[in-house]
Design a protein around this motif. Structure first.
Motif, PDB file in Angstrom:
ATOM      1  N   LEU A   1      85.348   1.886 116.229  1.00 31.51           N
ATOM      2  CA  LEU A   1      85.294   0.578 116.891  1.00 31.51           C
ATOM      3  C   LEU A   1      85.659  -0.528 115.913  1.00 31.51           C
ATOM      4  O   LEU A   1      86.398  -1.465 116.255  1.00 31.51           O
ATOM      5  CB  LEU A   1      83.890   0.343 117.461  1.00 31.51           C
ATOM      6  N   ALA A   2      85.153  -0.443 114.677  1.00 34.56           N
ATOM      7  CA  ALA A   2      85.464  -1.454 113.663  1.00 34.56           C
ATOM      8  C   ALA A   2      86.959  -1.506 113.383  1.00 34.56           C
ATOM      9  O   ALA A   2      87.524  -2.585 113.153  1.00 34.56           O
ATOM     10  CB  ALA A   2      84.688  -1.154 112.385  1.00 34.56           C
ATOM     11  N   GLU A   3      87.627  -0.351 113.415  1.00 35.46           N
ATOM     12  CA  GLU A   3      89.075  -0.318 113.214  1.00 35.46           C
ATOM     13  C   GLU A   3      89.813  -0.970 114.375  1.00 35.46           C
ATOM     14  O   GLU A   3      90.863  -1.604 114.181  1.00 35.46           O
ATOM     15  CB  GLU A   3      89.542   1.121 113.034  1.00 35.46           C
ATOM     16  N   ARG A   4      89.249  -0.840 115.583  1.00 37.85           N
ATOM     17  CA  ARG A   4      89.879  -1.465 116.754  1.00 37.85           C
ATOM     18  C   ARG A   4      89.625  -2.961 116.806  1.00 37.85           C
ATOM     19  O   ARG A   4      90.408  -3.704 117.407  1.00 37.85           O
ATOM     20  CB  ARG A   4      89.350  -0.818 118.049  1.00 37.85           C
ATOM     21  N   GLU A   5      88.516  -3.403 116.212  1.00 38.06           N
ATOM     22  CA  GLU A   5      88.139  -4.818 116.235  1.00 38.06           C
ATOM     23  C   GLU A   5      87.941  -5.315 114.796  1.00 38.06           C
ATOM     24  O   GLU A   5      86.851  -5.753 114.407  1.00 38.06           O
ATOM     25  CB  GLU A   5      86.848  -5.007 117.033  1.00 38.06           C
ATOM     26  N   PRO A   6      89.001  -5.277 113.976  1.00 33.27           N
ATOM     27  CA  PRO A   6      88.830  -5.597 112.550  1.00 33.27           C
ATOM     28  C   PRO A   6      88.418  -7.040 112.289  1.00 33.27           C
ATOM     29  O   PRO A   6      87.778  -7.331 111.277  1.00 33.27           O
ATOM     30  CB  PRO A   6      90.204  -5.289 111.958  1.00 33.27           C
TER      31      PRO A   6
END
Length: 444
Positions: free
Chosen positions: A353-358
């Protein structure tokens, strides 16, 4: 779990929302609460729980929620675990209360024996039972001062140790917890928590503020809880232990939130290989009943005389029965291994999720089922918490910009996957709303 409460429909999806939140009965309960309770009580959202089972909890209007906070890391074996419920019922039918302060209460000693058997000290230990974590902190503070003859204690910025006077003074997670209550307990100093070097104690505090020969103890959370679910780097705790040993200072591990199997080991400090002198616990040790404890090396506990400390209700029979059942369930159902497995699953999904919402998620951290998601914008954590609630997922803020997850140790893979999906939806919704707000502001 071997039996299911009659009210619980296992075929019903979790979560399952049947009214707007809060519903009509919930609104009435919130209105009553607002008229008769202390306004000092902080409330995360208008949740009105009445019954629960496992990781599911139902409100007054029949809405079913997926509980990823477990009553603030308290319901370690899930809601209404049948083994715990049976132990409570059996004990309540025999003896509700008799004070262990003035009489030899058998179940008190039985629970102390079971709890000390888990202690990470590596030497003989003794235990004192309390009603809460804050009481256990107060007792531990009294003990280390008495045992060492030293007046000072040190804790860390970001720490939360409780709201009673000594515990509140050790606490340094939010200035508002101190506001209006001064002067606070004398002799308490604070240092930066990880990743800052523990050498701050020697380089600053011991150089400018206090002679280390006057410091009784350092109080530390092996993983900071309310301060933001902060995991110290490898070696940090060992370095702290070395400094304490060099100056004859006791190391007190506050495991009120991180203990009782939550991190995949019984005590979070076990991940570091460090042995504390005193360990403080509460929250999850009795699956929801009021019980706390501080466990200390036997030589420390034997240093204070009869009457130096006591408690009318601490270690009352019913909470002790729940505590014994909790230890049994954790062992028999391999809940520490489950905490590791489900925690790893959640951490992997949250990092994706963090990679999708950096630009939204700054950090994902945790051990076992003690997980924190840090956001880049301080507004986001509160908005995500509310967006999760509206989806039927119960999470809580921590620190200044973190949402924490501390579900029951009985969490199933299906519920973990559901919670991960709902949390991701909430984060994406909040991030999109904030981007739209910024774009509209730029257009003007």
């Amino acid at each position: 779990m071997t039996s299911v409460p009659a009210w619980f429909d296992a075929s019903r999806p979790v979560p399952d929302l049947r009214t707007p939140l809060p519903g009509p009965a919930g609104r009435a309960a919130v209105a009553l609460d607002a008229s008769v309770t202390s306004p000092s009580l902080p409330r995360a959202y208008p949740m009105t729980p009445v019954r629960g089972y496992g990781s599911a909890i139902e409100d007054l209007d029949g809405n079913l929620f997926l509980d990823f906070n477990a009553g603030i890391a308290v319901n370690s074996t899930g809601h209404a675990h049948p083994t715990v419920v049976a132990a409570v019922r059996e004990q309540a039918e025999n003896l509700l209360h008799y004070s262990a302060s003035d009489f030899f209460l058998p179940i008190y000693a039985e629970y102390c024996r079971a709890l000390t058997a888990t202690a990470p000290m590596g030497v003989p230990t003794r235990a004192f039972l309390t009603n809460s974590g804050a009481e256990a902190v107060e007792g531990a503070l009294k003990l280390v001062r008495f045992a060492t003859g030293r007046p000072y204690a040190i804790s860390f910025f970001g720490a939360f140790h409780g709201r009673s006077f000594g515990a509140m003074t050790l606490t340094a997670s939010k200035a508002k917890y101190h506001s209006g209550f001064g002067p606070l307990l004398p002799g308490i100093l604070h240092a930066p928590y990880a990743p800052a070097s523990p050498s701050y104690l020697e380089d600053v505090l011991f150089r400018f503020q206090v002679d280390p020969r006057e410091v009784a103890a350092v109080f530390v959370e092996p993983i900071q809880g309310e301060g933001g679910y902060i995991v110290p780097p490898p070696g940090w705790m060992a370095r702290l232990r070395e400094i304490c040993d060099r100056h004859g200072i006791m190391l007190v591990a506050d495991e009120v939130q991180s203990g009782m199997g939550r991190t995949g080991k019984m005590w979070a400090i076990e991940h570091t290989g460090v042995r504390p002198d005193v360990l403080i616990t509460a929250k999850g040790i009795a699956s929801g009943l009021p019980l706390g404890a501080f466990v200390a090396r036997a030589d420390l506990m034997e240093s204070w005389p009869m009457g130096a400390h006591g408690s009318t209700y601490g270690g009352s029979p019913v909470p002790c029965a729940a505590g014994l059942a909790t230890l049994r369930v954790i062992a028999e159902e391999n809940l520490m291994a489950n905490a590791t497995a489900q925690g790893d699953f959640l951490l992997t999904g949250l990092r994706e999720l963090a990679e999708r919402e950096p630009g939204t998620v700054r950090d994902v951290r945790g051990v076992g089922l003690m997980i924190g998601v840090e956001f880049a914008d301080g507004r986001v954590a509160g908005l995500v918490q509310q967006a999760c609630f509206q989806r039927g997922l119960l999470v809580l803020e921590a620190g200044e910009n973190v949402v924490r997850m501390s579900p029951p140790l009985t969490l199933t893979r299906q519920d973990a996957a559901t919670g991960l999906r709902l949390f991701g939806e909430a984060v994406s919704e909040v991030a999109a709303d904030l981007r739209m707000s910024r774009d509209l502001g730029a257009a003007r």
